[in-house]
Design an enzyme around this catalytic site. Sequence first.
Site, mmCIF file in Angstrom:
data_model
loop_
_atom_site.group_PDB
_atom_site.id
_atom_site.type_symbol
_atom_site.label_atom_id
_atom_site.label_comp_id
_atom_site.label_asym_id
_atom_site.label_seq_id
_atom_site.Cartn_x
_atom_site.Cartn_y
_atom_site.Cartn_z
ATOM 1 N N LEU A 450 0.822 -1.207 0.000
ATOM 2 C CA LEU A 450 0.000 0.000 0.000
ATOM 3 C C LEU A 450 0.854 1.253 0.000
ATOM 4 O O LEU A 450 0.494 2.274 -0.566
ATOM 5 C CB LEU A 450 -0.914 0.009 1.232
ATOM 6 N N GLY A 451 1.980 1.171 0.667
ATOM 7 C CA GLY A 451 2.869 2.329 0.749
ATOM 8 C C GLY A 451 4.130 1.944 1.477
ATOM 9 O O GLY A 451 4.211 0.912 2.143
ATOM 10 N N GLY A 453 7.798 3.773 3.465
ATOM 11 C CA GLY A 453 8.500 4.954 3.952
ATOM 12 C C GLY A 453 9.879 4.576 4.423
ATOM 13 O O GLY A 453 10.333 3.443 4.237
ATOM 14 N N GLY A 456 9.430 1.623 7.091
ATOM 15 C CA GLY A 456 8.684 0.385 6.942
ATOM 16 C C GLY A 456 7.786 0.361 5.733
ATOM 17 O O GLY A 456 7.742 1.288 4.925
ATOM 18 N N VAL A 458 3.725 -1.028 4.349
ATOM 19 C CA VAL A 458 2.377 -1.456 4.703
ATOM 20 C C VAL A 458 1.816 -2.275 3.545
ATOM 21 O O VAL A 458 1.852 -1.840 2.390
ATOM 22 C CB VAL A 458 1.466 -0.252 5.001
ATOM 23 N N ASP A 571 1.118 12.314 19.616
ATOM 24 C CA ASP A 571 1.477 12.550 18.212
ATOM 25 C C ASP A 571 0.232 12.810 17.378
ATOM 26 O O ASP A 571 0.047 12.248 16.303
ATOM 27 C CB ASP A 571 2.252 11.347 17.659
#
Length: 782
Positions: A450-451, A453, A456, A458, A571
Amino acid sequence: MIQAQPMPPSLLSRATAAALACLAAALAAACLAGAVDAAVSCQRRCGDIDIPFPFGIGGQPGCSMAGFELSCNDTAGSGADARPTLLLRGVEVLSISLPLGQVRMKMDMSYDCYNTTRHEIDCVDRVDLNLKGTPFTFSDAANKFIVFGCRMLAYLGPGEQNDIGSDLTIGCAATCGVGDDLVAINSAGCSGIGCCQTNIPRGIQYYKVWFDGRYNTTGIYNWSRCTYAALVEASSFSFSEVYHALSRVNSNLGSQPPFVVDWAIGNMTCEEAQRNGDSYACVSGDSVCLDSRNGPGYICNCRSGFQGNPYINDSHGCQDINECEDTSKYPCYGKCINKVGGFDCLCPAGTRGNPYIGTCRKDIPLPTGIAIGLAAGFGILLLGLSVTFLIRKQRSDIQKQLRKKYFRKNQGLLLQQLISSDERARDSTKIFSIEELKEATNNFDPARVLGSGGHGIVYKGILSDQRVVAIKKPNIIREEEISQFINEVAILSQINHCNIVKLFGCCLETEVPLLVYDFVPNGSLNHIIHADTSNKEFSLSWDDCLRIATEAAGALYYLHSAASVSVLHPDVKSSNILLDANYTAKVADFGASRLIPNDQTHVFTNIQGTYGYLDPEYYHTGNLNEKSDVYSFGVVLLEMLLRKQPIFDCEDGTKKNLSIYFLSEIKGKPVTKIVAPEVLEEASEDEINIVASIAQACLRLQGEERPTMKQVDMSLQSIRNKSLSPDIASPESNYEMHPPLPGRYVEQQFLGVDINGGVANLPYSNCHSLEEEFMLSASFAR
């Protein structure tokens, strides 16, 4: 007296014809006898050297081709050294090669020696061989020009000494010092120390050595008296042999190293010669023509499988070789059968294999061979299956042990206890095995990503019960972060709220723990409100923004006071507010969250969060409380109003903090002058003023002056219900609207965020695609 009677004409003619026939027969017989005699009388050997045609001894007609005449000196030498010597232009011939088209010869080396009696240089040139106008050329491939000595520059060519540098062909210089071990130095070939060698160009037909008079041994005669130069066959040259034959370059007796000349027939190529059949020299039926590589002309060879002389067409011409008679050259370990131009080698009856290399083996009966083959194949198959089974079992055992190790390392036992101790968590949260997640993601297929960075990846997964999930797989996790991971699982397992992302469970059997969330398809609030305004696909109405803000505020209020345990989310940011298929808000990323005991109002922690959203009071004291989340939520409200990132680029290229910018601007401008145009188009002025007032109250420097999330939630709900009260809280609230804050408050905001020092490296979020937002907790540093 008897008178002779004339013969009748008819008888005369018969007699004449008979006489002419007898004369012709006699002449033919005489000619044939003469030819045979000539063939028998050709000398084909001189001493130990064979003389094949087209070579022959001069003065023997028909025994050689023009230009290939040799001479044989039967009286050369004296005494025990007397032996016939074959000569070409007065130079001794060592051998003649028809296949190579070469003649090996030898003659004395030229030398230049210091005469210790007369105290002058004796220059003796024993070489002056001119082959111009002959079929011979000095071989550039087989020869080297060699110079021996310790102080000499010598040349090879047809010129004179005064022509140095102009008419001479090549030169070579040698030098050395006292005590040099020349044999060791030149063991691998001439190095320039005591010996110099160089190639010669093609086409040289004149061999004469010249010594440069400017270099001599006058000053070194006491240890190196002579220098030498010669054309030498490279393959047979040995420095040490010549060096010792020359008495370590102190003798003028000389040496006779061999050299090679190439020869060729005529001046035509093979193609041209074959068209001119009368002069074509390759007359043997099994001969081939080869163009000369060193000048014009050609040579003849026998075809492969034949040997003999290709220049004659008789029993001495190219004849088939019986390879079976020469097993050393043509090995055959079976039955050898000669054939024209080659041979066959067969295994003996009852055997098979490759007899050319000696691997004939006895034949095995067909039934026996089939049985052996089947048995061997079955044995190999069984062995392969056994090895595969053992390897897989060993790998499986290793994987099991590794999974147990990771489960213990990732505090799986502790998490099991935490989940089992809470009835709701026990029913809703599961610890998945790695095999279940591999099946859900098709073994973590890259197509399911899904994505990704910096921290990590996903994956989108489908569980066995057909639930669509998002599986967060960090690239790496530090030992001290494992407790945060367990904390996130423990907190989310106890939370059940429609506006908080649902945690289905986790996997602790990998080096880096995995989290399994409900799949939220529409990305984050950050992605939507900061998208290009021209892209209608990612736009939200003002009413949707108010609803999402209200839902997020309600979720935070639930965490602070309505949940079974008070939870702080340090956060809070727009990228951690995800949107489901109906664009309902889902608060996410509880990796840094903290549980607050009932008897405490704050907890002391290491600073965690994202610059631009970070509470200044928390930044300075390390005391985390619910008002820290309130401050961060106030920044989210500003993002919705101004549509700017919490740290944004100014027109002059500098970075600016959104909260400081807002508090500074509202001192001298109405709020409607600084909000985003799209907000101004849809929202009423009252709605804008009230949301701005809520944000301003959330951003107060002192935490105790900020409203609670309950008050913020109720105020936002009142806006949605069109209850446009100027009071931002419920009647029980003591927090009221304040006028624009003084300048000193704005200045003090710099104490909370290092706006000037580190803004260039701030990890604030950027725009993401719809399904990347589950990566946010992995892609933003804490």
